[in-house]
Design a protein around this motif. Structure first.
Motif, PDB file in Angstrom:
ATOM      1  N   TYR C 613       0.830  -1.193   0.000  1.00  0.00           N
ATOM      2  CA  TYR C 613       0.000   0.000   0.000  1.00  0.00           C
ATOM      3  C   TYR C 613       0.868   1.249   0.000  1.00  0.00           C
ATOM      4  CZ  TYR C 613      -3.102  -3.742   1.232  1.00  0.00           C
ATOM      5  OH  TYR C 613      -3.778  -4.936   1.206  1.00  0.00           O
ATOM      6  N   GLN C 614       1.315   1.619  -1.180  1.00  0.00           N
ATOM      7  CA  GLN C 614       2.098   2.833  -1.311  1.00  0.00           C
ATOM      8  C   GLN C 614       1.778   3.493  -2.641  1.00  0.00           C
ATOM      9  OE1 GLN C 614       6.360   2.111  -2.016  1.00  0.00           O
ATOM     10  NE2 GLN C 614       5.949  -0.078  -1.875  1.00  0.00           N
ATOM     11  N   THR C 615       2.050   4.788  -2.689  1.00  0.00           N
ATOM     12  CA  THR C 615       1.801   5.511  -3.934  1.00  0.00           C
ATOM     13  C   THR C 615       2.932   5.221  -4.907  1.00  0.00           C
ATOM     14  OG1 THR C 615       3.015   7.409  -3.153  1.00  0.00           O
ATOM     15  CG2 THR C 615       0.662   7.383  -2.688  1.00  0.00           C
ATOM     16  N   GLU C 616       2.801   5.744  -6.081  1.00  0.00           N
ATOM     17  CA  GLU C 616       3.811   5.446  -7.102  1.00  0.00           C
ATOM     18  C   GLU C 616       5.180   5.961  -6.719  1.00  0.00           C
ATOM     19  OE1 GLU C 616       2.639   6.554 -11.010  1.00  0.00           O
ATOM     20  OE2 GLU C 616       1.049   5.034 -11.061  1.00  0.00           O
ATOM     21  N   GLU C 619       5.248   6.810  -1.325  1.00  0.00           N
ATOM     22  CA  GLU C 619       4.728   7.353  -0.072  1.00  0.00           C
ATOM     23  C   GLU C 619       3.638   6.423   0.479  1.00  0.00           C
ATOM     24  OE1 GLU C 619       5.971  10.093   1.403  1.00  0.00           O
ATOM     25  OE2 GLU C 619       7.409  10.296  -0.226  1.00  0.00           O
ATOM     26  N   MET C 621       0.239   4.907   1.846  1.00  0.00           N
ATOM     27  CA  MET C 621      -1.126   5.093   1.402  1.00  0.00           C
ATOM     28  C   MET C 621      -2.081   4.612   2.496  1.00  0.00           C
ATOM     29  SD  MET C 621      -2.100   4.416  -2.502  1.00  0.00           S
ATOM     30  CE  MET C 621      -2.663   2.740  -2.385  1.00  0.00           C
ATOM     31  N   VAL C 658      -4.246  13.675   3.493  1.00  0.00           N
ATOM     32  CA  VAL C 658      -3.004  12.960   3.221  1.00  0.00           C
ATOM     33  C   VAL C 658      -1.894  13.746   3.913  1.00  0.00           C
ATOM     34  CG1 VAL C 658      -1.371  12.261   1.445  1.00  0.00           C
ATOM     35  CG2 VAL C 658      -3.828  12.026   1.049  1.00  0.00           C
ATOM     36  N   SER C 660       1.210  15.351   4.273  1.00  0.00           N
ATOM     37  CA  SER C 660       2.241  15.762   3.325  1.00  0.00           C
ATOM     38  C   SER C 660       3.227  16.704   3.994  1.00  0.00           C
ATOM     39  CB  SER C 660       1.594  16.453   2.125  1.00  0.00           C
ATOM     40  OG  SER C 660       2.605  17.073   1.364  1.00  0.00           O
TER      41      SER C 660
END
Lengths: 250, 252, 662
Positions: C613-616, C619, C621, C658, C660
Motif C-alpha cells: 500500500y504505497q503511492t507510485e 509514499e 497510502m 493525506v 504531506s
C-alpha cells in the motif's frame, strides 16, 4: 482534615538535639576542624620559621627575639595553650577520620590503581604520625631541654642595653648551633622537615578546599600555594640545619 | 583479539568471593566492554557454567547502571566514559584484565560484580529535591535564571548516580555525588528555600550510610563519567558550614 | 502441542470484562461530549472527587518509575493515596526515560512564532497519521504547558537564554520552536525531576519503593485488577502485592526486535501478562523507527545508540548520488551528493517526521547508495553549520552527542559527517485505555509508552516526554479517582485470596520450568533470532508474505524455546539469565500478536508501512474508509488467534488529509 503536610518530608523539619555536637560529629564538620586547626599550625610554622631565620644574623637578634617572646608571659601561655588545643583537635580528628575512612572503604581492590591522587595526599596519616613524633621530640629537645645536646640551656645572653642588675638570659643561638652540630639530630630534623613539606603541600590545598574557597579559577593557585608553602618551610628550615651542620654558622 | 579476564565471583552477599580466570576469545575491536562480557558469558553458559553477573541497562552511558572496576580503574580509566561506552579498541590483544565490583562498605556486593547502591537513593530522599506540589508551579518564565547559573547547575545535574566516585575514592566517600545534587539545586532560585536544611540533611544521611570522608584527592573527579568537577565539593563544604552556623543560631 | 500451557489464564480467572464494549461491539473510549477545547476542564469540573481523608484508605500500585510512573507515584502520594512503586532497575532514577535526549514539546508560544494548544494538537494528530484519539491528544497539548512549569519548579535546569528566559529549539514534524531542552539530556533531567518528587514522597512514607522488583503477573479478582505478583531480582523472592488499583507505566516493547535503542532491560512482560489476564493490546504494529541512530556494527552488538533528532536542526542528511560510491565523504563533490530529504520534502527538509526520514534512508540504502562497511548508513553532515555558526556553538548544542558518537565509532564528527541509520526506538502501540487511561480491565490503568493512546501511528519528536509526564503528573491523578470513587467502597482482597495465590503459584512454576529445561540455547540466542525475524518481516517495511512467514516461524521458535532453553543457576538468587529468559518468553508470544496486527492492517500509516500500500513515488497510502480505527486485541489463550475489537476514530476538529511534508 488536611493532607497538606504530606508534601513535606519529616526530615525537612528535623533538627538534631545538640547542633554543635552534630556539627562536630559530621564528616564535613570534622574536616572544618582539621582545616581550621591546620591553618593555626601553618601560621605558627611560618612565624616560627621567620623567627628562626634570624640565626643568619648576629646572635643578639635571635636571642633578643627569644627574650621578647618569653617576656610576653601570660600572652605567651595563651598562644601555647591555643596552639596545643589546635594540635590536639587536629590529631584526634584526623585519627578519627582515618579510622572512619578505613571502615568506609571496606574490602580493598585486588588490583589497585590511582589516577590523580598525589603521594602526599595518600600519606597524610603517616607523615602526620611521624610529625607528631617529631614535635614531641622537638619540644623535649629545645623547649624543655631534656635531650642533652651541646649548650642546651646556657644562660649567658646579656641584652645589649641591659644594666648589670639584669639577669643573664637563655642563649638560644648557642642552643641551636649546639643542637644541630649533632648529625643524628640534624638528619632527624631534615627528614621531618621533608615530611612537613609533603604534609603542607596537600594540607594547605585541602584547607582551601574545606573552607570552600577552591573555586574553579582558584583551584590551580591553591595547588601552587600549597606546594610553594611546603617547599618554603622545608628550604628555610633545612637551610638553618644544614648551615650549622656544615659549619657555616659557628 | 584475545584477552585474559580475572573476574571477581561471589555467589551472594554472605558468601566469600574470589578471583577466577576466564579467556575472552575472538573479541572484535569495535565491541564495547560489556559486549565483550556478553560474549564471554555466552561461552560460559554453553560450557555449563553460570554467567558473570554484571549490571547494565541503557548501554549508552546515561542510566548509571553499569559499574565495574577494570585494573583498578572505575569504569575502566577512559576519561568521561562509562564502562558500557568503553570500547575494546582501547585494549591490546593479550591484555590481562582484572575486573572487580565497586568497593565500598556502603555498597555491599549482591553477586559477582553487582553491588547494592540504595544508599545513594536514600541520600536523595533525605533532601535532594525541591518540595513543590504537582500543579502548584508558577509559569516557567516567571522565574528567570541567569544562563551562567543554569549552565553550572546543569554541569552538576548531569550526575548519573553510578557510584564510580565512591568506588574510586580511597575512603569510599560519596561527596562528589552528594555535592552534585546540593550544587545543582543550590545554584537555582527554586532551590533556595530549602537550601540550608537540604545540605544538613543530605550530609547527615551520607554519614549515616557509612560513606567515608573526602580527603581531597579528587580520584572521584578523575573517574566521573560526566566529569563533574570537585569544585562542587568545595561549594558543598562552604554550604554545609554556612548551614551549620545558621542552624546553631536557630536560623534554619 | 508440547508448549506448556502457561499462556492460559488460570482457571480461577474471571472472563475478560466487556465493560468497555458497547452494544454494537465497538470499544468506547469514554471521551467527553462537546467541543474539544474546554473538554478537559469540563471533565475536571464534573469528575467525582474523593475526600482527602478517604484517599489515605486507597492502595495504588504503580509499576515503573520512569517519567509516567515516577510522576504518577509522586503525585498520587501527594494527593494522599498509599502508593507502592516498583521498578526492575536498582534505582527508580535509572528508568529508560533517562535516555531521551532531544527535548520536550509544550505549546507555550514563548517564541511568539504562532504556536498554540490547537497547533500542537494538530501537529500531533497529523504526525500520528490520523490514527490517534482526538480528545486525548487535545488534552495532552493542553497540559503540556503545565509540565514545563512543574519541571522548572522542581529545578530541572532547562537551557536558558542570556536574559534568564527558557530557550527553545525546533524539532521534526513542526514548524514552530516549541521544544524545551536541557543540553542533550532532557529525558535525564526530567526523570531526575520526577525522581526527586518521588524521593520526597518516599521520605514522607507516602510511597513505598520497591527497586529491583519486576512484575511477574497481574492479579485479577472478579474482573478487576487488584494486585500484582513481583520478583525481587536481587534475592529471587516472589511477593504478592494487593491494591485497589494498578497502574502500569512499564514502557514499550521495542526490544522485541532484540536490537533497538531501548535499554537492555526494557520488556513487554508487565503489559503482556496484563493482556493475558484480559487487557486488550491496541495497535501493536505501530513501531517507530528513529532515523538518526549509529549504524549496526556486528552480530555481537547488544544495542543501538540513538543520536538525538535535534541533530537534524543543524545537520544535513545526504547519500551519494551514485550507486556503490565508496569514496570518503569529503572526496564526494557537492554535485554528486543527494540531499534527499531536502529534495523530496522541500518545506520540511531535514526536519521531516521520523517515519518519513527513516524510510527515505532505507530507500537510499536499498538503492545501493548506502555508506559504511555494510552499506547500511547515510551521512548527517555538519560542515555547513560549522561554517555558518562556528564549531563552538555546535559544540555547545550537541557536544555530548558528538562525544558519544566518537566513543562508539572512533570518528570525529566535527571533521567528517556522521554515519546514521534508522533503528527501532519507540512503540506507539500498547494496552488499550479509555479517556480515563483505564484499560478494559476495571482498575487497571496504563500510562506513558505502555498505553496506545496519544501518538497514533507515529510519534513526533519530543512528544514522548510530554506524554509520559502529562499522564503521570496531570491526567492519571484525576482520572484514577473515577474508578476509585465508584469501586472504592469495595474491600481490598487479601494476598492469600485463592486467585492471588494461584497467580503467584503460576509465576513460580513458570520460572522453575525454565530452569528445568536444561537445553542448549541461551535466552540471548532466542532473543536475537526472534529480533532478526521481526526486523526482517515486521520492521521498517512489511508485506503479507513476510508477515505470514513470521506467523509460521514464531510458534516454532516458541516451541523450541520451551524445549531447548538453557538457564543456569537458580530462582532464589540474582540470576540475569533467568530474568532474560522470562522476558524473552513473553516476547515470543507478543511477537505473534504484533504480526497479526500488522497483517490485518491493510494500509500504510505512520510507523506501519505495508509495501503493498504505497503511492507510485513510494509514499504511504492510508485507507481511512476501512482502517480509521484502533485495533484492540483480546487474548484468546494458547496458540489461538487473538480476537479483534475496534474503536472507531472520529475526527471532529481536524480533517483527515493525506499527510504531506512536501
Amino acid at each position: 482534615m488536611s493532607t497538606a503536610a504530606a508534601a513535606d518530608a519529616p526530615s525537612m523539619r528535623a533538627v538534631p538535639p545538640n547542633r554543635l555536637i552534630a556539627f562536630y560529629r559530621s564528616s564535613i564538620g570534622k574536616k572544618w576542624i582539621v582545616a581550621l586547626t591546620g591553618l593555626v599550625m601553618v601560621g605558627f610554622v611560618v612565624v616560627h620559621l621567620i623567627g628562626n631565620l634570624q640565626i643568619f644574623l648576629p646572635p643578639a637578634y635571635i636571642n633578643a627575639y627569644a627574650a621578647k617572646l618569653k617576656s610576653l608571659g601570660p600572652v605567651l601561655w595563651l598562644f601555647r595553650i591555643s596552639l596545643f588545643a589546635a594540635f590536639v583537635l587536629h590529631v584526634i580528628n584526623t585519627i578519627q577520620l582515618s579510622r572512619m575512612n578505613r571502615v568506609a572503604k571496606g574490602e580493598r581492590y585486588v588490583k589497585e590503581a590511582t589516577v590523580q591522587a598525589t603521594v602526599a595526599s595518600r600519606t597524610m596519616f603517616y607523615s602526620g604520625l611521624i610529625l607528631l613524633a617529631f614535635i614531641i621530640f622537638h619540644i623535649l629537645h629545645f623547649t624543655l631541654g631534656w635531650i642533652p645536646t651541646e649548650n642546651i640551656h646556657v644562660m649567658d645572653y646579656a641584652p645589649e642595653a641591659g644594666n648589670a642588675k639584669d639577669p643573664l638570659l637563655h642563649n638560644v643561638w648557642k642552643m641551636l648551633v649546639g643542637g644541630f652540630r649533632n648529625p643524628f639530630v640534624s638528619v632527624f630534623y631534615l627528614v621531618s622537615m621533608g615530611l612537613l613539606c609533603m604534609h603542607l603541600s596537600h594540607g594547605v590545598e585541602s584547607t582551601v578546599q574545606t573552607l570552600g574557597l577552591r573555586t574553579k579559577p582558584l583551584a590551580r593557585p591553591a595547588r601552587y600555594l600549597s606546594w610553594g608553602l611546603g617547599w618554603a618551610v622545608f628550604l628555610g628550615n633545612a637551610a638553618i640545619v644544614l648551615a650549622i651542620l656544615f659549619g657555616f654558622i659557628k | 583479539m584475545n584477552l585474559t579476564l580475572k573476574v571477581w565471583r561471589q555467589k551472594d552477599s554472605k558468601s566469600p568471593g574470589r578471583i577466577e580466570t576466564y579467556a575472552a576469545k575472538n573479541i572484535p575491536e569495535s565491541a564495547s566492554f560489556l559486549e565483550m562480557l556478553d560474549i564471554v558469558n555466552e561461552d560460559i553458559m554453553h560450557a555449563g557454567g553460570e554467567p558473570i553477573m554484571f549490571e547494565s541497562d541503557c548501554r549508552e552511558g546515561i542510566c548509571g547502571t553499569c559499574s565495574m572496576v577494570i585494573n583498578g580503574y572505575a569504569h575502566g580509566g577512559q576519561r568521561g566514559t562509562t564502562v558500557c561506552q568503553l570500547h575494546m579498541r582501547h585494549f591490546k590483544d593479550g591484555d590481562e584484565l582484572t575486573i572487580e565490583p565497586w568497593r565500598a562498605a556502603a555498597f555491599p556486593v549482591v553477586r559477582d560484580l553487582v553491588v547494592n547502591r540504595s544508599g545513594l537513593d536514600r541520600i536523595i530522599q533525605s533532601g535532594g529535591y525541591v518540595s513543590v506540589r504537582t500543579g502548584s508551579a508558577v509559569d516557567g518564565n516567571a522565574l528567570p535564571v541567569p544562563k551562567k547559573n543554569s549552565d553550572l547547575a546543569m554541569d552538576a545535574a548531569q550526575c548519573i548516580g553510578c557510584g564510580a566516585c565512591v568506588a574510586a575514592c580511597k575512603n569510599g566517600s560519596a561527596m562528589l555525588f552528594l555535592s552534585a545534587k546540593v550544587g545543582h539545586l543550590g545554584l537555582l532560585p527554586q532551590g533556595q528555600p530549602e537550601r540550608h536544611r537540604r545540605v544538613l540533611n543530605m550530609v547527615r544521611q551520607h554519614d549515616q550510610e557509612g560513606f567515608g570522608n573526602c580527603t581531597n584527592q579528587y580520584e572521584c573527579e578523575a573517574v566521573c563519567p560526566k566529569e563533574i568537577s570537585s569544585t562542587f565539593i568545595t561549594r558543598l563544604n562552604r554550604d554545609y558550614a554556612v548551614a551549620s552556623a545558621r542552624e546553631l543560631l536557630g536560623a534554619v | 502441542m508440547s508448549t506448556p500451557d502457561f499462556r492460559n489464564v488460570s482457571p480461577l480467572a474471571a472472563p475478560p470484562t466487556r465493560d468497555a464494549a458497547t452494544a454494537n461491539g465497538a470499544l468506547d473510549g469514554k471521551t467527553p461530549q462537546g467541543p474539544l477545547a474546554g473538554a478537559w476542564d469540563r471533565y475536571r469540573a464534573e469528575v467525582q472527587l474523593i475526600n482527602p481523608a478517604n484517599k489515605r484508605k486507597y492502595q495504588v500500585i504503580v509499576v515503573g518509575s520512569g517519567l509516567a510512573g515516577g510522576a504518577a507515584a509522586a503525585t498520587l502520594s501527594e494527593l494522599g493515596y498509599q502508593v507502592s512503586c516498583f521498578c526492575y532497575q536498582d534505582s527508580p532514577r535509572r528508568a529508560h526515560s533517562i535516555a531521551a535526549q532531544g527535548g520536550i514539546n509544550a505549546a507555550k508560544n514563548y517564541q511568539n512564532d504562532g504556536d498554540s494548544i490547537f497547533r500542537l494538537f494538530y501537529d500531533t494528530i497529523k504526525g500520528g497519521d490520523f490514527r490517534s484519539r482526538e480528545a486525548n491528544v487535545y488534552r495532552l497539548a493542553q497540559v503540556s504547558r503545565d509540565i514545563i512549569d512543574q519541571c522548572v519548579a522542581q529545578g530541572v535546569p532547562f537551557a536558558r537564554e542570556y536574559g534568564g528566559q527558557l530557550a527553545n529549539r525546533s524539532f521534526g514534524g513542526a514548524q514552530v520552536s516549541r521544544t524545551f531542552y536541557a543540553r542533550g539530556q532532557t529525558g535525564q533531567q526530567l526523570l531526575l525531576g520526577a525522581y526527586s518528587a518521588l524521593s520526597k514522597q518516599i521520605a514522607t512514607g507516602g510511597v513505598k519503593m520497591f527497586s529491583h522488583c519486576e512484575m511477574q503477573d497481574l492479579i485479577v479478582i472478579d474482573g478487576h485488577a487488584k494486585g500484582i505478583v513481583t520478583r525481587d531480582l536481587f534475592t529471587g523472592e516472589i511477593q504478592t502485592h494487593m491494591a485497589h488499583a494498578v497502574v502500569l507505566a512499564t514502557g514499550g516493547y521495542g526490544n522485541v526486535f532484540y536490537l533497538s535503542t531501548n535499554a537492555r532491560g526494557c520488556n513487554v512482560t508487565a503489559t503482556w501478562r496484563a493482556h493475558r489476564r484480559g487487557a486488550f493490546f491496541a495497535n501493536p504494529c505501530y513501531t517507530q523507527i528513529h532515523p538518526t541512530c549509529i549504524p549496526v556494527g556486528g552480530d555481537y552488538q547488544s544495542k543501538l545508540t540513538l543520536m538525538s533528532e535535534s541533530l537534524r536542526n543543524d545537520g544535513r542528511v545526504w547519500a551519494p548520488a551514485k550507486k556503490g560510491d565508496k569514496r570518503a565523504p569529503q572526496d564526494i563533490p557537492e554535485s554528486e551528493r543527494d540531499y534527499y530529504l531536502e529534495r523530496k520534502y522541500p518545506s520540511y527538509g531535514n526536519l521531516a517526521p521520523r517515519d518519513i526520514s527513516s524510510r527515505a534512508a532505507k530507500e537510499a540504502c536499498d538503492d545501493g547508495r548506502g555508506v559504511g562497511d555494510h552499506g547500511l548508513g547515510v551521512y548527517l553532515d555538519f560542515a555547513d553549520s560549522i561554517k555558518r555558526l562556528g564549531e563552538p556553538l555546535i559544540r555547545e548544542r550537541y557536544g555530548n552527542l558528538f562525544d558519544m558518537y566518537e566513543k562508539i565509532t572512533g570518528e570525529n564528527a566535527y571533521q567528517r559527517p556522521m554515519r546514521i541509520f534508522p533503528a527501532v526506538h519507540y512503540t506507539m502501540g500498547g494496552l488499550w485505555v479509555d479517556y480515563n487511561l483505564m484499560s478494559n480491565l476495571p482498575g487497571l490503568h496504563v500510562i506513558g509508552e505502555a498505553n496506545f493512546s496519544d501518538h497514533g501511528a507515529n510519534r513526533l519528536g519530543a512528544s514522548a516526554l510530554m506524554q509520559g509526564l502529562a499522564d503521570g503528573y496531570f491526567v492519571l491523578p484525576y482520572t484514577i479517582g473515577v474508578y476509585l470513587a465508584s469501586e472504592g467502597g469495595k474491600k481490598l482482597p487479601k494476598a492469600d485470596h485463592p486467585e492471588a495465590a494461584a497467580v503467584r503459584e503460576a509465576s513460580t512454576g513458570r520460572l522453575q520450568k525454565m530452569l528445568a529445561i536444561n537445553g542448549k540455547r541461551t535466552p540471548g540466542e532466542f532473543h536475537r533470532e526472534l529480533g532478526l525475524l521481526m526486523w526482517d518481516k515486521c520492521g521498517m517495511a512489511r508485506n503479507r508474505d513476510g508477515l505470514q512467514h513470521a506467523l509460521q516461524r514464531i510458534p516454532q521458535l516458541r516451541e523450541e524455546f520451551w524445549q531447548n532453553l538453557r538457564v543456569p543457576g537458580e530462582a532464589g538468587n540474582l540470576n540475569h539469565a533467568l530474568d532474560h529468559a522470562n522476558r524473552v518468553s513473553d516476547y515470543l508470544e507478543f511477537a505473534e500478536t504484533m504480526c497479526f496486527d500488522a497483517l490485518h492492517r491493510e494500509e500504510s500509516c505512520g510507523g506501519h508501512f505495508r509495501e503493498e500500500y504505497q503511492t507510485e513515488d513510494g509514499e504511504a497510502m492510508r485507507d481511512d474508509d476501512n482502517y480509521a480505527y484502533v485495533a484492540a486485541w483480546e487474548h484468546k489463550g494458547a496458540d489461538a488467534q487473538p480476537y479483534l475489537h475496534k474503536e472507531p476514530l472520529e475526527f471532529k476538529e481536524v480533517h483527515l488529509a493525506v499527510r504531506s511534508y512536501k
